[in-house]
Design an enzyme around this catalytic site. Structure first.
Site, PDB file in Angstrom:
ATOM      1  N   SER A 404       0.816  -1.205   0.000  1.00 14.57           N
ATOM      2  CA  SER A 404       0.000   0.000   0.000  1.00 14.57           C
ATOM      3  C   SER A 404       0.856   1.264   0.000  1.00 14.57           C
ATOM      4  O   SER A 404       1.543   1.549  -0.968  1.00 14.57           O
ATOM      5  CB  SER A 404      -0.952  -0.050   1.201  1.00 14.57           C
ATOM      6  N   ASP A 415      10.396   5.440 -10.036  1.00 17.26           N
ATOM      7  CA  ASP A 415      10.070   6.086 -11.313  1.00 17.26           C
ATOM      8  C   ASP A 415      10.915   7.332 -11.542  1.00 17.26           C
ATOM      9  O   ASP A 415      11.314   7.624 -12.676  1.00 17.26           O
ATOM     10  CB  ASP A 415       8.593   6.464 -11.362  1.00 17.26           C
ATOM     11  N   LYS A 429      -0.453  -4.142  -3.395  1.00 21.24           N
ATOM     12  CA  LYS A 429      -1.739  -3.592  -2.955  1.00 21.24           C
ATOM     13  C   LYS A 429      -1.842  -2.147  -3.444  1.00 21.24           C
ATOM     14  O   LYS A 429      -1.271  -1.239  -2.880  1.00 21.24           O
ATOM     15  CB  LYS A 429      -1.830  -3.656  -1.433  1.00 21.24           C
TER      16      LYS A 429
END
Length: 491
Positions: A404, A415, A429
């Protein structure tokens, strides 16, 4: 009433410990290893549109041997089946993906067919209306008629089984579930802080054609496995280990139970014992574990050799971003020239906390995007991060218990090229749930949004793949990855 299913089990990651909070703005990345933390909202009124055709839909069906008749009608007419219409209406408005109505109705029918009643002989004589929230639900009403014709189940139990089946089998989403009034009451009690646990992380998966995938009902093939234990907690002290497969809790098989039902069985009053039977490498082992409050320090920071600052975040609470920033500042003041950020076994929590932590390393840009039927939202990095200088190397540690909000931060930094992610694939998740109350005192927890990384990657199935994959050897603790990160930074 207990809803029991034959040869089944529910899937997910869960922390048999303390729950993390929801996000500040109501868009919670709910902790996948703890009870739902979003507030219940009032149940919607049953759908009033009659989708049946003419008078045939409400014509009485053939009477059963018990004198009980079930007719097909509208949601407005079907008072005893009202929660089925309420749940359908909630899914229609809130569920993150487009609904497959045929599959949804088939799931409700399957829930009824596999339901094992513990209240026999209570079906009343007379006529009851089964609703058609959509035409596909004729199959659901047929299954209900067959179940009630035997006189071995109540209308209430059959309707609850239909709602449970609709979410369990009609959505392909293990995070959307139905809570009976009894289970919801247990969860509410746990949220009050009066319940203690054992401190373990579990995940339920099913192996199909050599590939593992999430499942939503515990069965002979879908097994609940320990993926982490909280350091210093009762489970670790008793010897419970990563890889153990849960079989029974206090002698009750977990087959057919939902995740939250298993959690409720494991949790209990502080100082009481719970007996777990697990399978470890095909050997059954019994552990008697004394429940205790699971108090997890939110942050843990220290200077390591080589001017490396180490900062561990155990969960994303509403104040964890402030605690994280304070410890990060101390490490930098103490001369840290590189950083190890440890998210091992961090189950997630508040979205705003995740944005705050990620912003300490990113001076600008997107952190994540949430996608939902209502609206898509973008969350940008905040100004004033303490470690945005790219000359400070950052290594983020993750494992299968990192979920999460942990994945939000790891994904954003990966990224942006701001950190090296080291460890094993994360839990995967990337969905947001909200709980909606029903008129019978139960509730449905529904996935209302999905988040993706700044690059648009959706890794809800496979988790985040680290830049440097390091598998844990047998018996290794979380210190193993810390040592691997130190070696990586040393070159």
């Amino acid at each position: 009433m207990n809803l029991r299913y034959r040869s089944r089990l529910i899937v997910a990651l869960l922390l048999v410990a303390a729950a993390c909070g929801s996000s500040d703005d109501g868009s919670a990345l709910n902790d996948p290893v703890a009870p739902v933390t979003t507030e219940s909202v009032p149940a919607t009124a049953p759908a009033s549109e009659d989708v049946s055709e003419g008078d045939e839909s409400s014509a009485p069906q053939e009477s059963s041997p018990t004198g009980f008749e079930l007719t097909v009608g509208s949601c407005e007419q079907a008072h005893e089946f009202s929660i089925l219409c309420e749940a359908y209406d909630i899914l229609s408005r809130e569920f993150v993906d487009e609904l497959d109505l045929e599959k949804l109705a088939a799931g409700a029918a399957r829930g009824i067919e596999e339901f094992d009643s513990d209240e026999p002989g209570a079906s009343p004589a007379g006529v009851t209306v089964c609703p058609l929230p959509a035409e596909d639900f004729e199959a659901t009403c047929s299954a209900a008629r067959n179940a009630l014709a035997t006189g071995s189940a109540t209308v209430d139990s059959v309707v609850q089984a239909a709602v449970a089946g609709m979410l369990a089998f009609g959505l392909d989403d293990p995070n959307s579930v139905y809570y009976t009034p009894a289970v919801l009451a247990q969860l509410d009690e746990e949220r009050s802080g009066t319940i203690s646990g054992i401190g373990s992380l579990v995940q339920t998966e099913e192996v199909v054609d050599g590939d593992s995938q999430r499942c939503s009902i515990i069965s002979e093939t879908c097994m609940m496995t320990i993926v982490g234990v909280i350091e210093g907690g009762p489970a670790e002290a008793a010897g419970l280990a990563v890889g153990d497969v849960m079989l029974t809790v206090d002698g009750q098989s977990v087959l057919g139970l939902g995740t939250d039902e298993v959690v409720s069985l494991v949790r209990g009053e502080e100082g009481t014992a719970v007996e777990l039977l697990v399978d470890r490498d095909d050997e059954p082992l019994v552990f008697v574990i004394v429940r205790a409050p699971i108090v997890i320090p939110v942050t843990d920071a220290e200077m390591l050799d080589g001017d490396v600052g180490y900062l561990r975040l155990s969960q994303f609470t509403t104040n964890s971003a402030e605690l994280f920033r304070s410890d990060l500042q101390k490490l930098l003041d103490d001369g840290a020239t590189s950083l190890i950020i440890d998210f091992q076994n961090n189950p997630g929590g508040a979205l705003q906390a995740a944005i705050g932590v990620a912003s300490e390393f990113l001076d600008e840009g997107l952190i994540l995007r949430t996608l939902s039927p209502v609206e898509d939202r973008e969350y940008e990095a905040r100004d004033g991060g303490l470690a945005t200088d790219v000359s400070i190397p950052v290594v983020v540690l993750v494992n299968g218990g990192s979920a999460s909000a942990s994945e939000v931060v790891a994904g954003a930094l990966q990224d942006a090229g701001r950190a090296t992610i080291l460890g094993t694939a994360t839990f995967g998740k990337n969905t947001v749930q909200q709980q909606f109350s029903l008129s019978n005192g139960g509730a449905v927890k529904v996935t209302i949004a999905r988040w993706v990384t700044p690059a648009g990657l959706d890794f809800g199935e496979d988790g985040i793949l680290p830049d440097v994959v390091v598998e844990y050897p047998d018996g290794a603790t979380t210190q193993f990855l810390v040592d691997e990160a130190l070696a990586y930074l040393a070159g």
